[in-house]
Write a protein that holds these residues in place. Sequence first.
Motif: not given
Lengths: 728, 216
Positions: A3-6, A8, B12-13, B28, B33
Amino acid sequence: MPLKISRRGFLKGSALTAGALSLGTLGALDFRTWAKTNAAAPVRRVPTICNGCGNRCGLFAYVKNGRIWRIEGNPEANGNRGVLCPKGHGYLHDLYNPNRIRSPLKRVDGKFQPISWEQAYQEIAQKINLILMENGPESVFWVNYPQPNHAYALRFMHSLGSPHYFTHGSTCYTARNAAWNHTVGKLPSNDLANSRYILVIGRNPAGGVDLGQVKDIVRARENGAKLIVVDPRHSETAILADEWLPIKPGTDLALLLAMINVMVAERLYDARFVKENTVGFEQLEDEIINYPPQWAEKVCDIPAATIVRITREICRAKPHALIHRGYHGAIGAQYLNSFQTARALAIANALLGNINRKGGIYFAQSAGLGELQPTHPIPAGPAGPKADGTGIPGRYPLGSYGDGISHAIPELALRGILKCGFVYHHNPLRTNPNPKRVIAGYKKLDLLVVIDPVLSETASIAHYVLPASFYLETDEAVDTKHSGKRAQVSIQQKAIEPLFDSRSGFQIICDLAKHLGSARFFNFTLDEANELRLKPLGASLKELRAKGVLAVGPSWKEGIGKLETPSGKVEIASATLEGLGYPAIPRWQEPLVSPDPKDLHAFRLIHGKQAMHTHAMTANQPYLMAISRRYDLIRLWINRSRAEKLSLKDGDMVEIKSLVGEGKIRVKLTEGLHPSCVWLPSGYGVFSKHLTTAYDQGLSYNDFLPTLFDPTVGHAMSSEVIVQVRKV
Amino acid sequence: MLTADEKARFCSLAAALLAPPEGALFAELRTEASRSLLEKAFREWGGGSQSPALFSGEEDGEDPVAALRAEYGRLFGPREGAGISLVESTYKPWTADGECRMVFSRSTGLLMGDAALHMQELYRQSALEVPEEFLSTPDHLVLELEFLGLLYRSASQRQVGGFIGDHLDWVPGLEAELEKAGAHPFYRDAVGMIRRFIESQKIKGEVGGHGEKTVH
C-alpha cells in the motif's frame, strides 16, 4: 502489492524502518503505570506576571512535566500582594485552548490561510513600503492595550516616521489623567490602607478588580476607617461600605462642587496647606458660592444634609482622609463633564491637605527605567502632530498625545488619513463605541495586521494575523506596573514551551522593524534591552528573573515639595486652562444628554465591570462564563420602581435601543440602581464566531454608543447615551 | 484472520484517511491491495464483505479530493465550521493527577492533557520524531493510529489491547460528533471503520492476552 498510502506517515524515526519498538517503549506503554510515575515528577516555580487584565498581577507559575500546574499570587508584588482574582485563574484556560491561532494567517478570498512567518513579514513589508511611498509615514498606526512592550512599539512607529502610536486610553482614563496633570502635575495614587475616611466616587476596585486596593480598603476598615461609596449602582465596593450614596449618573461634579462649597463656607479645609501649597483659592471662593448643597441635591439626588454631613466627617479625618483618585467611572472617560469632575475631585482632596500625605493621596515612587541609547540609537521623533488632534489648541488641547485618541482611528481611516494599522493586545472592534462605524473604519484600511493569540473580532477582519504567544510561553520587556510606596520592576517570563508557532510581542515588533529596514534601531536582544532598562535602578536581570518583582529605589516620604505644575503648586485655578479658553476653576457643566423624565422608557445607559470579566478577553474563558451563567449575571440592571412602571418582572426580556444600536437582554430588577439609568455589565456581547464560549452571550454597551469626542480631552464620553427600554 | 502485518497496514491506511486529504488518496484507496485489505477486515468484524462504498468518491463530481478537502476543513479546521477535534486530550479530563491545582484540571476540551504527555513519552522512548504541525497535539488520532501500527509489529496482543483501551477509547465520541455535524459519508465511514476495528482488537487484546510476543 504494498500500500503506497502506508508511506504517508507523519512519525519519523528508526523504529519505522526497523519495524520494531524498543523495550523502553513497551515498558512505558501502560498508561496507568506511566501516570503514577509521572505524578511524582518535580515541580518548577517560575515568577512572572498575569495577563488576565491590565493590572498584570505578580504570580508564581508552577510547572510540572512541562505543563502549567498551579498559580499563586506573588506576595512581593505591590499590586496584588499574594492573591489572584478569578480572571487570573480563568484566563489560563486559553493556554490549552484548541482554538488558539497556530501559525501566521493571511486572508485570501475572505478566508484565512496559514502561512509562514517569513512569508507574512515579507508580504506585510512589501505592502507597507507601498503605503509609505504613496501616503507617507503618518498613514501608519499602532494601537495596543497597555503592555510592557510599549517602548518598542513606539520605537517601531518612530522608526517608520509615524507619530501614530495609540493606547485604549481615550475610552478609559484620559479625562482623569488630564485633570490630575493640570491640578497637581501628575496622576497620584491612594494611600487607602492608612486612611481614616475613604470616599469613593465612580470607582469600583472590588468589581474592576484591583486586589491591592481591596486589601487596603479591608485593612483600613479593620482599623476603623469609614468607607462611603458614591455610585449610581450598589457596586461590589459598595457592599464593603458603611454607606452607599446612589447618585444620579453624570452629576458627580455637582456633589463635589457642593462638598467644596461646604468646606469653604464652614472653613473646614486645611488652611495652612491651602496657603502654602496652592494657587487660586480666592477664585475658588468666588466661584464655589454658586454651588450650595441645596442646589446639588436637586441635581445629583443626594440629600443636602448628607452632603454636609459627609463633608464634615471627611474634613474631621483630614489629612488622613481621601476621595479616591478615580478611574474610568464618572471621571475617566464617561461624560462631557468628566474632566471638570476630576478637577473638582483633585481640588477637594487638596482642600483636605492630603496631597502626598499618609492616609491621603500620594505620589507613587517611580522606577525610571534606563534608555537603550547611545548603545542602540533611538529614531528621530516624527515631524508632524498626531492626526487625531491631541495636544493641539483648537482641537483637543488637553488630550493625551502619548495615548492619542484611539477611538478616532476608524474616523481617520474612513477619511483616508490612516491607511495601515497594527493592532496588538487589543480588540477595538469590541471595545470601541459604535461597532458598525469601527468595523467600517478598520475595513477601509489597505492593510490591517493584528497580533493576538485568538481570533478576536478585530483579528477576524485583519489581512494578516500574527499569533502572539500566550503570556506563560514567552519573556517580555521589564515593566514598572507595581510601583507604590516603593518603586517596583516586574517581568513576564516564559514558564512553558509555546504550544504553537507563535512569537512574543517583543520579537514580532523587532522582526517587523527589521523587515521594514529599521534593523539599526532594533540591534539588541530582549535580555540586552532588559539589562539596559534595569541598569539605572541598580537591579540585575538575574535577580529580577529569580523573584519576578523587585523593589527598587528609596521609600516614599511624606511631604509635597515642588509639584510638576506651571506654578509648582496645586493649581486650584489653572492659568493654563484659562489660556486655552476653559474655566480656570471647575464650574458646573451639564452632561451632554439626559433622559426625558416624562418618558417612561428613557434611561441613561451606564456600564461597569464584574469581578470575573474585563474588556473582551475573559468572556470566552469557560469557567468565567460559567460563573456568569450560574449567578445569572448577564442581565441589564434596572431600578425596580421604574421597571414596574413598564410592567417588567425580574428576568423578563427587554429590547434596548439607541440611535446607533439595538439588542435584547433579560433584566435584573433591583433597588440597587439609580432610577434614571440602566446598567450593563461589560465584557459580554462577543460577536467573533471564533470565540465559541462567549459568542452571542449578552450585549456590550459599545453597541449602543455613538462615536463621541469630548471637546477638551477627546475622550469617548461612554455614558452619554440615552436608550429606550421596552418589554419584548 | 488479519495478520499482525495486515493490522499494521490497516492502521497506516486509517491514519491516512484522517490526515488532510491529498490528491493520491482516492487512487490508492481503489488499488487492489487496499480493497482486499479492507474487505478482509470487514469480514473479520462481521460487517460483510463490502468495504465502505463511499471510499470510491464517485459522488463528489469532477474533483472529489477538493470536495473532501473542503469537508475536512469544515469538520476539523480550527477556525470554521463544526470544530470537531481529532485529538484525544480534548475528549478526556485534562489530568488525573490529584495534585494539580489548575481550575481546569478535570475539564475536557483542552490540549496537552495526560494522554498527550504519555504519547510524547512513547515517541521519546521509540526515538520517533513528531512533525512540527503536531507538536501541540501528539495525541492526534493520525499519530496514534500510526503508532498503533508500529505496536502490531512489536508488542503482544495484550499490550496492543491495552494501548487501544488507554488511547483510542474516545473514538466512539468522535463518531457521534461526526454524525451530529452531518459529516460527509467518507469521514463517517472512515471513523466508523476505525471504531469497529479497535473494538474488535480491544476484545482480542483483553481475552487473548496470554503470553508475550518476542520483543525485538
